[in-house]
Write an enzyme that holds these catalytic residues in place. Structure first.
Site, PDB file in Angstrom:
ATOM      1  N   GLU A 192       0.891  -1.390  -0.074  1.00 24.16           N
ATOM      2  CA  GLU A 192      -0.171  -0.075   0.139  1.00 24.16           C
ATOM      3  C   GLU A 192       0.888   1.402   0.048  1.00 24.16           C
ATOM      4  O   GLU A 192       0.605   2.275   0.872  1.00 24.16           O
ATOM      5  CB  GLU A 192      -0.935  -0.145   1.060  1.00 24.16           C
ATOM      6  CG  GLU A 192      -1.806  -1.054   1.216  1.00 24.16           C
ATOM      7  CD  GLU A 192      -2.588  -1.462   2.340  1.00 24.16           C
ATOM      8  OE1 GLU A 192      -2.447  -0.551   3.216  1.00 24.16           O
ATOM      9  OE2 GLU A 192      -3.726  -2.276   2.425  1.00 24.16           O
TER      10      GLU A 192
ATOM     11  N   GLU B 253      -6.336 -10.452  -1.322  1.00 28.70           N
ATOM     12  CA  GLU B 253      -7.239 -10.337  -0.130  1.00 28.70           C
ATOM     13  C   GLU B 253      -8.599 -10.427  -0.540  1.00 28.70           C
ATOM     14  O   GLU B 253      -9.281  -9.506  -0.009  1.00 28.70           O
ATOM     15  CB  GLU B 253      -6.679  -9.185   0.592  1.00 28.70           C
ATOM     16  CG  GLU B 253      -5.244  -8.938   1.043  1.00 28.70           C
ATOM     17  CD  GLU B 253      -4.948  -7.648   1.899  1.00 28.70           C
ATOM     18  OE1 GLU B 253      -5.655  -7.016   2.079  1.00 28.70           O
ATOM     19  OE2 GLU B 253      -3.417  -7.614   1.922  1.00 28.70           O
TER      20      GLU B 253
HETATM   21  O1  9MR Z   1      -7.402  -8.147   8.501  1.00 31.20           O
HETATM   22  C1  9MR Z   1      -6.447  -7.313   9.058  1.00 31.20           C
HETATM   23  C2  9MR Z   1      -7.103  -6.866  10.308  1.00 31.20           C
HETATM   24  O2  9MR Z   1      -7.156  -7.993  11.513  1.00 31.20           O
HETATM   25  C3  9MR Z   1      -6.118  -5.884  11.123  1.00 31.20           C
HETATM   26  O3  9MR Z   1      -6.931  -5.429  12.333  1.00 31.20           O
HETATM   27  C4  9MR Z   1      -5.790  -4.852  10.442  1.00 31.20           C
HETATM   28  C5  9MR Z   1      -4.813  -3.816  10.810  1.00 31.20           C
HETATM   29  O4  9MR Z   1      -4.357  -2.839   9.901  1.00 31.20           O
HETATM   30  O5  9MR Z   1      -5.258  -5.330   9.035  1.00 31.20           O
HETATM   31  C6  9MR Z   1      -6.351  -5.993   8.305  1.00 31.20           C
HETATM   32  O6  9MR Z   1      -5.730  -6.696   7.266  1.00 31.20           O
HETATM   33  C7  9MR Z   1      -5.245  -5.567   6.196  1.00 31.20           C
HETATM   34  C8  9MR Z   1      -4.222  -6.104   5.368  1.00 31.20           C
HETATM   35  O7  9MR Z   1      -2.935  -6.608   6.341  1.00 31.20           O
HETATM   36  C9  9MR Z   1      -3.718  -5.198   4.518  1.00 31.20           C
HETATM   37  N1  9MR Z   1      -4.693  -4.936   3.309  1.00 31.20           N
HETATM   38  C10 9MR Z   1      -5.957  -4.542   4.030  1.00 31.20           C
HETATM   39  C11 9MR Z   1      -6.418  -5.418   5.286  1.00 31.20           C
HETATM   40  C12 9MR Z   1      -7.849  -5.036   5.727  1.00 31.20           C
HETATM   41  O8  9MR Z   1      -7.763  -3.842   6.595  1.00 31.20           O
END
Ligand code: 9MR
Length: 389
Positions: free
Chosen positions: A171, A284
């Protein structure tokens, strides 16, 4: 379609006989199954792994085995060929201070996957989120470069030969680009960019490659399939390739919403990235029944997200149709697709809790989307795979 319906009915019948009241209870109480009169979903037909395992890796995300139930772990073994650690390998959780490493959960995940012959996709080495402030404290470019190198070589090095691929940078591109930014990389003003400049990207790839030369390295981002952000991603990826960064592929995250999936843009974006010689992962994937959140930090869940809002049979059908279209497109591009990973396991274990985005419901039962995805492979439909551009 016919054989599947017949076998579904037979299988559901057999299952009803075997499960008796248990299945009825599951159907009436499941929060995603809708009313008790909703059509039963075949729980015993071919698995998603049977259908897609030979085309590309098919995955789920989670910090397994952790507190996963034996039912959930069985589901993972039966259905998936690759696992992404959802949080435990991110910089914040795994390396919260300069001299502190939390390897317990990552080690357990790697062991479980090895024991069960499941590949691992590491997530993520460099990010603006979930990263301790200590990285940036009193840092100039030289100091931060050294910290980046130490972080990557320790983590990637520890699992050398065990983790098949990594999201190296996550990102890095800004949201909300426009005509002016579209021809530029439009990088996010993260601490990485502010202190190291745009070099942080190729350097991260270089360090990861040095730590494990065989690992396949990805750039990963959301909303890069369309619009200004897509064009910025092409500018960035071309630069990385030109500068000799050892990049293997690009991850389109795929946090979409039923009824608003940009099919034509996804179809084109996969071709665009493949034209650069890159592989593509849908890294994802989840498709909310309604409610948007692109993948941005803090964007998960929706109104009433703490409750798991019931979905109607019509909602589930619309979601299934959109999933089938997506997988038809992925099959068409199978030569370019490395992996398709769902972000979570079921409608309980998802960052978008309450929006019913996945293919198993909260009781680990297959939803209509599951059957539609399998069917998209067994009975390909040219029209679904070719959205009008
Ligand atoms: O699914 C993840 C969630 O459990 C966490 O709290 C969060 C913290 O930022 O991150 C989520 O996963 C993210 C991923 O690492 C990067 N792309 C977006 C995902 C959803 O927010």
């Amino acid at each position: 379609m016919k054989p599947l319906i017949t076998s579904s009915l037979m299988a559901v019948g057999a299952f009803l006989l075997a499960a008796g009241p248990a299945l009825v209870a599951a159907q009436t109480s499941t929060s995603t199954g809708g009313p008790a009169s909703a059509p039963a979903v075949d729980q015993h037909g071919p698995t998603i792994k049977d259908a897609y395992g030979k085309l590309f890796l098919i995955g789920t995300a989670g910090d397994i085995p952790g507190n996963y139930s034996s039912d959930e772990l069985r589901l993972i073994k039966e259905n998936f060929t690759v696992v992404t650690p959802e949080n435990c390998m991110k910089p914040g959780p795994v390396h919260p201070e300069a001299d502190t490493w939390n390897f317990q959960r990552p080690d357990a995940l790697v062991k479980w996957c090895q024991d069960n012959d499941i590949a691992i996709h590491g997530h993520t080495l460099v990010w603006h989120g979930q990263t301790g402030n200590w990285f940036f404290q009193d840092a100039n470019k030289e100091v931060l470069t050294q910290r980046l190198k130490d972080h990557i070589s320790t983590l990637v090095g520890r699992y050398k030969g065990k983790i098949r691929s990594w999201d190296v940078v996550n990102e890095a591109i800004n949201d909300g680009g426009n005509a002016q930014t579209a021809g530029t990389e439009n990088l996010r003003r993260s601490n990485w960019l502010k202190i190291m400049g745009p070099d942080f990207l190729p350097l991260a790839f270089k360090f990861a490659h040095e730590a494990d030369p065989k690992a396949k390295l990805f750039y990963n981002d959301y909303n890069i399939e369309a619009g200004a952000k897509h064009r910025s991603s092409m500018v960035l990826l071309k630069r990385l390739i030109k500068e000799g960064a050892p990049i293997y592929g690009v991850g389109i995250q795929g946090h979409w919403t039923t009824g608003r999936v940009p099919f034509a843009e996804i179809d084109k974006a996969i071709s665009d990235y493949a034209s650069l010689g890159l592989k593509v992962s849908i890294s994802e994937l989840d498709l909310t029944i309604r409610g948007a959140s692109g993948g941005q930090l803090g964007g998960g869940g929706g109104r009433g997200a703490r409750r798991n809002t019931p979905a109607s049979p019509q909602d589930l059908k619309a979601q299934a149709d959109d999933y089938a279209k997506l997988f038809s497109i992925f099959v068409k591009h199978k030569e370019s697709i490395d992996r398709v990973t769902f972000w979570g396991l079921n409608d309980r274990r998802t960052w978008r809790f309450g929006q019913n985005p996945l293919i198993f419901d909260s009781n680990n039962l297959r939803k209509p989307a599951y059957v539609a995805i399998v069917d998209a492979m067994l009975h390909p439909n040219h029209d679904l795979a070719n959205p009008a551009r």
